[in-house]
Design a protein around this motif. Structure first.
Motif: not given
Lengths: 434, 289
Positions: B21-26, B69-72, B86-93, B138-146
């Motif tokens: 629904r929504t998403a936040y960088l935290c 995608l790494v989930l926390h 909560a998951s790793e942040a896709p720094s590049r969207g 698109l994460t800092g370690r490359g593209p990943v599948l959510g």
């Protein structure tokens, strides 16, 4: 959900579709009004309509407020409780506290416990003099009004009283209980604020849910090494080129195969899977595992696959006799052995329920004796046809089926694929994949 | 001001994935021991479904792959109609909403990485079912599948509101079949097309009412952009073949084809560097090289 909605006198517009309600002051723009009407219409089938609409509005208003001077308010059910958003010169009263938007950001989002009603109207206006016993009721539509008062339906837990406690079947209770609480929506202003504890909504802006600024009550650790995150013992999926495996309890039906071996409904002239021709007389129908029979599309746009049947409505099983909904077993259960429920957002099926079954190559709808009834609208029909209570009917592909406010459409590939193929050559197949 | 959600301090809004629904960088809470920001996605599932959803997510988390995608954490609050992931942040969207300019070859390699992630899921019996550019981060370690959409009711295939979602749905799923390797491969092909082309797979679909949209996908064939390079079109055609037996047998086969693609066909340099390197380059140059 809403038992009754009463429109208050005065200027403005009251909107109700399903369990979504809204009020706007008279100076609302056409675009705002249209937005609220369309949103209420579109979300009327969702059980979380209020949450979705309020979240969306909050998201929009967080970035820009196009009409800060306009009073409006919306309310509807979240999954657990009612939610509302009050904007500009508007107010909400839930029987215990007021919601009035702060100057900044100019709107407030709240979770409500109507006790017994919710009122929404213009800021400073008096509370509507609604009564639970009044016969005034806006069931659906858009009408002039200075506010609204909403009496929710009885709380769901009251429906769980046993027959022994109530002296009558549980199903009857849902119909006969008096509403126990009310919600009113109107513009703020006339009630004496000293009579009530004011709600300071400043800290409630743009909350994604009740969890804003609070700790979670449950945290599940998903990191590697956390308990429960062990490797799966499930087998790998079949390779992509393989025909999907037949379910463990596949239903065997007669069908014909295309030259590639795809199993089709008898009478098909083109394979529904690969579009290759199936020439009449090439092969006699023979037995095979029945493939899925298409999909159902619900009012909110959700698409459900028909590889098993569905129970419609919230009750687990009917209590009375008749052609028992749930008695048939062919296709009713999913592969895990449990009947699937078709989640619909409108009125619950109070007396019994309906069921959608797969039998042979056909989809069957079974009316469970619900008060709201089951209606069908086959292709080519001009009016809805009500099914006699507790009867069953084969549903033609393309039919609409109505359960109260909810409409489900049945789409089946085993008929139309043939006609599509017939038109393909004239529509530029060369550009197409496959 | 909204400052935190379920104990996560909010730094800003993020583009939510299709299933959120929504998403936040935290800011990551101390218990995670992470210096990086995390993505907090609000899912539509109620607190009552927390156990069920956490079981499904644990299955996803147990898959060993660098392309997922790494989930926390999964978080819930009693009485709430939402769950938070909560998951790793896709720094590049995401591939659908990248925050940096992406050259075509970067998109192709992002699809290849997603295909590898999908293959890892397939090998442990999980079909994704909702692959689209929105689900490729698109994460800092490359593209990943959510992760797949874990909160959908049993039997639900997709939504047809908005109809654009149907661009990525294998028509086999609308025929009632369960998600599979083949349907995920179809979605990879559709995602590749939609990422590289400006033309619609199903012209008119976006304006369709739900029933019409489903019928359009079910009873017509997607129209591929003839302006795409022939080699790319071949890949897309094979992924989206109406006969599943004509599709690549595995998602990793798709990944191999895409990684071996001669990028001279696409606008941009003829490099076969993987996307992680390309993204690193973009950090220095402002765009993916």
């Amino acid at each position: 959900m809403i038992a009754r909605l009463e429109v208050g006198p005065g200027q403005g517009v009251v909107i109700r579709y399903g369990h979504v309600v809204a009020w706007t002051s008279a100076d609302a723009s056409t675009s705002l009004l249209a937005f609220l009407i369309e949103s209420a219409r579109n979300l009327s089938g969702s059980p979380e309509a209020g949450q979705i609409l309020v979240d969306h509005l909050a998201s929009v208003l967080s970035s820009a407020d196009p009409e800060p001077q306009v009073g409006f308010a919306v309310a509807g059910p979240g999954l657990a409780r009612w939610v509302s958003l009050v904007h500009g010169p508007a107010q909400g009263w839930d029987g215990a506290s007021w919601t009035t938007p702060p100057t900044q950001p100019g709107w407030a989002r709240t979770i409500i416990t109507p006790s017994p009603a919710l009122s929404l109207n213009a800021a400073g206006s008096s509370l509507p003099e609604g009564s639970p016993s009044s016969l005034l009721d806006l069931e659906a539509g858009v009408v002039p009004g200075g506010g609204l008062t909403l009496w929710p339906a009885p709380a769901p837990e009251r429906l769980t009283l046993s027959s022994a406690q109530s002296g009558r079947p549980d199903d009857d209770q849902a119909i006969d209980e008096e509403p126990t609480s009310t919600l009113t929506i109107s513009s703020p202003g006339t009630a004496d604020p000293n009579d009530f504890e004011s709600t300071n909504a400043t800290s409630q802006e743009a909350y994604p849910s009740a969890t804003a600024n609070r700790e979670a009550s449950v945290v599940v650790d998903l990191r590697p090494g956390a308990s429960g995150t062990r490797r799966l013992s499930k087998p790998a999926l079949p390779l992509g080129g393989d025909t999907p495996g037949a379910p463990a309890r596949a239903v065997i039906v007669d069908g014909v195969r295309c030259h590639r071996g795809h199993f089709n409904r008898p009478g098909m002239i083109f394979c529904a899977l690969c579009s290759s021709p199936i020439r009449m007389g090439d092969e006699l129908p023979g037995p095979g595992p029945r493939p899925p029979l298409g999909c159902l599309i619900t009012s909110d746009g959700s698409v459900y696959r028909l590889d098993s049947g569905y129970v419609v409505g919230r009750d687990e099983y009917p209590t009375s006799d008749g052609p028992k909904v749930g008695a048939a077993t062919d296709g009713r259960e999913s592969q895990d052995g449990r009947p699937r429920q078709l989640p619909l957002g409108g009125d619950p099926m109070r007396r019994g329920r309906a069921e959608i079954l797969l039998e042979g190559w056909d989809v069957i709808v079974v009316d469970g004796g619900s008060e709201v009834g089951t209606y069908t609208y086959p292709p080519g029909a001009s009016v809805w046809q009500k099914m006699p209570s507790r009867t069953r009917e084969v549903v033609a592909p393309g039919s609409h089926i109505s359960f109260g406010r909810d409409v489900v459409t049945y789409i089946n590939p085993w008929v139309a694929a043939a006609s599509d193929e017939l038109t393909r050559d004239s529509t530029g197949a060369d550009d197409r994949a496959g | 001001m909204l400052s935190s959600v379920v104990g996560y301090r909010i730094l800003g809004r993020a583009e939510p994935a299709a299933s959120a629904r929504t998403a936040y960088l935290c800011e990551a809470p101390d218990r995670l021991g992470l210096a990086d920001q995390v993505l907090l996605s609000e899912l539509a599932g109620s607190f009552l479904r927390l156990t069920e959803v956490s079981d499904l997510l644990r299955q996803y988390c147990a898959v060993a792959s660098d392309h997922l995608l790494v989930l926390h954490e999964l978080l819930g609050d009693e009485g709430s109609s939402s769950l938070f992931l909560a998951s790793e942040a896709p720094s590049r969207g995401t591939l659908a909403n990248a925050t940096i300019p992406l050259e075509p070859q970067a998109k192709v390699l992002a699809l290849a990485a997603a295909a590898r992630g999908a293959h890892a899921l397939h090998e442990v019996g999980i079909a994704h079912g909702t692959i689209s550019p929105d689900a490729i981060f698109l994460t800092g370690r490359g593209p990943v599948l959510g992760p797949p959409d874990m909160v959908r009711p049993a039997g639900k295939v997709t939504t047809s509101k908005p109809a654009v979602v149907l661009n990525y749905v294998d028509p086999a799923l609308l025929r009632g079949e369960a998600p599979s390797r083949a349907s995920d491969i179809w979605s990879l092909g559709a995602s590749l097309h939609m990422s590289l082309s400006n033309t619609a797979l199903y012209p008119g679909l976006d304006d369709d009412e739900p029933v019409i949209a489903v019928q359009r996908v079910l009873y017509s064939r997607p129209r591929l952009d003839p302006g795409l390079p022939a080699g790319i079109l071949d890949v897309i055609r094979s992924c989206m073949a109406s006969d599943m037996s004509e599709r690549p047998p595995t998602a990793i086969a798709v990944a191999s084809i895409l990684e071996g693609y001669e990028f001279a066909d696409l606008s941009g340099p003829a490099s076969k560097a993987d996307l992680a390197e390309a993204v690193s380059a973009s950090d220095q140059t402002g765009g993916i090289a």
